[in-house]
Design an enzyme around this catalytic site. Structure first.
Site, short mmCIF file in Angstrom:
data_model
loop_
_atom_site.label_atom_id
_atom_site.label_comp_id
_atom_site.label_asym_id
_atom_site.label_seq_id
_atom_site.Cartn_x
_atom_site.Cartn_y
_atom_site.Cartn_z
N CYS A 120 0.82 -1.22 0.00
CA CYS A 120 0.00 0.00 0.00
C CYS A 120 0.85 1.27 0.00
CB CYS A 120 -0.95 0.02 1.19
SG CYS A 120 -0.11 0.07 2.80
N CYS A 134 9.66 -16.05 7.14
CA CYS A 134 10.59 -15.61 6.10
C CYS A 134 11.05 -14.17 6.34
CB CYS A 134 9.95 -15.70 4.72
SG CYS A 134 8.43 -14.74 4.57
N HIS A 136 9.42 -11.32 5.51
CA HIS A 136 8.85 -10.31 4.61
C HIS A 136 7.68 -9.61 5.30
CE1 HIS A 136 10.61 -13.15 1.45
NE2 HIS A 136 11.35 -12.03 1.40
N CYS A 290 -35.55 -60.38 -15.42
CA CYS A 290 -35.03 -61.63 -15.95
C CYS A 290 -34.80 -61.53 -17.45
CB CYS A 290 -36.02 -62.75 -15.64
SG CYS A 290 -35.45 -64.38 -16.11
N CYS A 306 -29.19 -62.67 -26.56
CA CYS A 306 -28.72 -63.27 -27.82
C CYS A 306 -29.87 -63.75 -28.70
CB CYS A 306 -27.78 -64.43 -27.53
SG CYS A 306 -28.58 -65.86 -26.77
#
Length: 473
Positions: A120, A134, A136, A290, A306
């Site tokens: 900012c 870290c 930062h 069936c 079939c």
């Protein structure tokens, strides 16, 4: 129109002595372990929170850590393997923390006294700045705005430092300190996202895929086994979260579902397809589970799949369910190979879809059985317990047919050879017993209880044998 009928020739499928010897063998093995048995428990989100808190406390005590947040991030990174974390940390603490993106071994903390926020662009007092390990530093307002955006995008445990190129992660305590005073709703969303991330990395936890269900499944080891949520009653495969698909494995069923989606128009055609009676050629629509059909016009008995004569179908069932590969297809043209590939897919898909449709039709039959039982009980023709065996048979029929349905994707992707031949034989025998069970159950009024019970035992035995030989761990 048609009815799924059979004749007395059905009984000729078995030699009488062999029929009862099979039943005896099956009953003698009833105490064998269920191949599909799987121990699991359904837990609530609150139970999961307690599980994670216990793991964090245990690791904190073992490593004598001052911060519970560090222990939590270590466990999350190493998939909640406490032993691995302890061994790594004791061997090289700095490297372990760096692997979990908690602290950096290459970036020194920022001791700059000029407190200028690079986001900012304001000069602020030192107390208005926040930083991760870290170093930062950014002002609290910029951090809060950044966190709101990240959480709004569904991120939680993977929120990293605002500094470009820095991958150090933000601990939960750091995030809550900034967002909790701003919004209780945002805080709740963040905590839920964190819990979801922890569950995804935990080797013993699995989300229930049921609609709007918050339950979590806890197991010793995630396997491709059937689990049923005790909260929403959803049944699914514990490994992939999809419909349970034994004997096909997760990869096979994923390929199958993808292929079916790609051929959706073909699938729609087959789903709505009717067939002609092979004798009088009248159009027939299947209205029962069936596959043994009887034409309502000429009374011809035939197989729905079939279209063969049912009187001789018992000895040919293996041929009906087995796809006949063209041995010379490799020498054919590209177009011929493409047609053969489509023909093979349609063969398996039609049977897959047929059993899915049979399951739906047999669910309707189950409701009719329930109504019939209620009527008999009301008419004082026995108690509800006396007729319970019919519902047991319907439940077993659904269980067996469900397994049979998933044998077709398995067979489609199975390479030709002795193993496939054995699988197709067992698949065919299972299919024959399921059709016998379906026929007897649809005619429960005339089927003797003992006869139906024997058929139930045989069908379940066929299913168990197939799964024992081909179900992946």
């Amino acid at each position: 129109m048609s009815d799924a009928h059979t004749s007395s020739d059905e009984d000729d499928l078995y030699d009488e002595g062999d029929y009862y010897s099979q039943s005896a063998d099956i009953e003698s093995e009833a105490t064998e372990a269920d191949i599909e048995a799987y121990h699991f428990e359904c837990v609530t989100p609150e139970d999961v929170d307690k599980l994670f808190a216990t793991a964090v406390n245990d690791l904190t005590d073992k490593l004598i850590l001052q911060e519970a947040g560090v222990a939590r991030m270590l466990l999350h990174h190493f998939q909640w393997n406490c032993q691995e974390v302890v061994e790594r940390y004791k061997k090289n603490p700095a490297q372990t923390l760096a692997l979990a993106r908690i602290r950096s071994i290459t970036v020194s903390p920022d001791n700059n006294n000029a407190h200028f926020c690079q986001t900012c662009f304001q000069n602020l007092r030192s107390g208005e700045f926040r930083s991760l390990d870290c170093g930062h530093q950014f002002c609290a307002d910029c951090w809060t705005a950044f966190l709101e955006v990240q959480i709004g995008q569904g991120r939680s445990t993977e929120i990293a430092c605002m500094s470009q190129g820095c991958d150090i992660l933000a601990p939960m305590e750091f995030v809550l300190q900034l967002i909790a005073p701003k919004s209780a709703l945002l805080e709740a969303r963040y905590l839920q996202f964190c819990r979801n991330d922890w569950i995804r990395t935990h080797p013993q936890l699995r989300f229930c895929p049921g609609r709007n269900c918050q339950a979590v499944i806890r197991v010793e080891q995630i396997l491709a086994k059937r689990v049923k949520c005790s909260f929403c009653q959803t049944q699914f495969c514990c490994r992939c979260g999809g419909d349970y698909h034994a004997p096909a494995d997760c990869e096979t069923i994923k390929k199958w579902i993808t292929k079916c989606a790609d051929d959706s128009e073909t699938a729609n055609y087959i789903s709505a397809h009717t067939k002609d009676c092979p004798m009088c050629h009248v159009c027939i629509e299947k209205n029962g589970g069936c596959n043994h059909m009887q034409c309502s016009g000429c009374k011809y008995d035939f197989c729905w799949m079939c279209l063969g004569d049912w009187k001789t179908h018992g000895s040919q069932y293996y041929e009906c369910s087995r796809y006949k590969e063209n041995p010379n297809i490799a020498n054919e043209s590209v177009n011929a190979q493409a047609r053969e590939a489509l023909k093979k897919y349609l063969f398996y898909f039609e049977r897959w879809e047929n059993h899915a449709k049979s399951l739906r039709l047999e669910e309707v039959m189950r409701e009719k059985i329930q109504n019939r039982i209620n009527q008999k009980v009301m008419a004082k023709e026995g108690t509800w317990i006396d007729w319970q065996y019919l519902l047991d048979a319907a439940a077993l029929l659904a269980k067996c047919r469900y397994t049979l349905q998933y044998t077709y994707p398995y067979a489609y992707f199975l390479d030709p050879g002795p193993r496939k031949e054995l699988f197709e034989y067992q698949q065919a025998t299972l299919e024959a017993e399921i059709e016998n069970l379906s026929w007897k159950l649809e005619r429960a009024e005339t089927t003797q209880r003992g006869e139906l019970g024997n058929q139930m035992v045989i069908a379940e035995k066929r299913r168990s044998i197939l799964l024992k030989d081909f179900l992946s761990p």
